[in-house]
Scaffold this motif. Sequence first.
Motif, mmCIF file in Angstrom:
data_model
loop_
_atom_site.group_PDB
_atom_site.id
_atom_site.type_symbol
_atom_site.label_atom_id
_atom_site.label_comp_id
_atom_site.label_asym_id
_atom_site.label_seq_id
_atom_site.Cartn_x
_atom_site.Cartn_y
_atom_site.Cartn_z
ATOM 1 N N GLY A 17 -8.234 6.612 -4.501
ATOM 2 C CA GLY A 17 -6.913 6.241 -3.983
ATOM 3 C C GLY A 17 -6.834 6.374 -2.476
ATOM 4 N N PHE A 18 -7.264 7.516 -1.967
ATOM 5 C CA PHE A 18 -7.189 7.731 -0.522
ATOM 6 C C PHE A 18 -8.197 6.875 0.228
ATOM 7 C CE2 PHE A 18 -5.160 11.791 -1.871
ATOM 8 C CZ PHE A 18 -3.929 11.506 -1.319
ATOM 9 N N VAL A 45 0.837 -1.202 0.000
ATOM 10 C CA VAL A 45 0.000 0.000 0.000
ATOM 11 C C VAL A 45 0.873 1.253 0.000
ATOM 12 C CG1 VAL A 45 -1.625 1.353 1.395
ATOM 13 C CG2 VAL A 45 -2.036 -1.072 1.001
ATOM 14 N N VAL A 60 -6.713 3.327 0.521
ATOM 15 C CA VAL A 60 -5.655 3.293 1.537
ATOM 16 C C VAL A 60 -6.271 3.330 2.930
ATOM 17 C CG1 VAL A 60 -3.735 4.598 2.532
ATOM 18 C CG2 VAL A 60 -3.871 4.288 0.070
ATOM 19 N N SER A 108 0.838 3.922 -2.926
ATOM 20 C CA SER A 108 0.496 5.320 -2.628
ATOM 21 C C SER A 108 1.592 6.263 -3.098
ATOM 22 C CB SER A 108 0.277 5.499 -1.125
ATOM 23 O OG SER A 108 -0.808 4.748 -0.706
#
Length: 156
Positions: free
Chosen positions: A77-78, A47, A81, A51
Amino acid sequence: MAESPSTDADSRTDARDAQDTSDSSWWYWVAAIPIYYVVGTALGFVVGVASFAFALTGMGTMDPGPGMGIPIGWGLGFASVFVVVAVLAAAGILLSLLFPLAIYLDADAVAATGGEWEPDAVLYGLIGLVGVFAQPVQVPVGVYYLYRRHQATGVP
């Protein structure tokens, strides 16, 4: 008539068969801690690299079109995560809190069999409890306990 010599491995196997009368399944939870740390570290690394690549290359900054607001890649994306981190944290907290109980109950069950190794359940439970506040303690304690358990009972 010559007798066949008994090997050391045969005598250890016979001793383990005689001693493995513990029906405790708590050792699975003890084993979950080292497995969690390996899986958590690997997933955290993946991850983190993803990222970093995401931020470095700007992959998620494509403009979705006029008037669409925030670029869609940033949100996905965020969010992904955050979900991975939240799941790993929740699993880690659960396993960390369960570890002292699991190691205590399993050590008590192994000691009750009267085998060659009689672990002190209270000591293992207290060390597990210390590990709730000092996380790195639980991994070596769990691995050592499982190693000694395997030597004494053949399981796991």
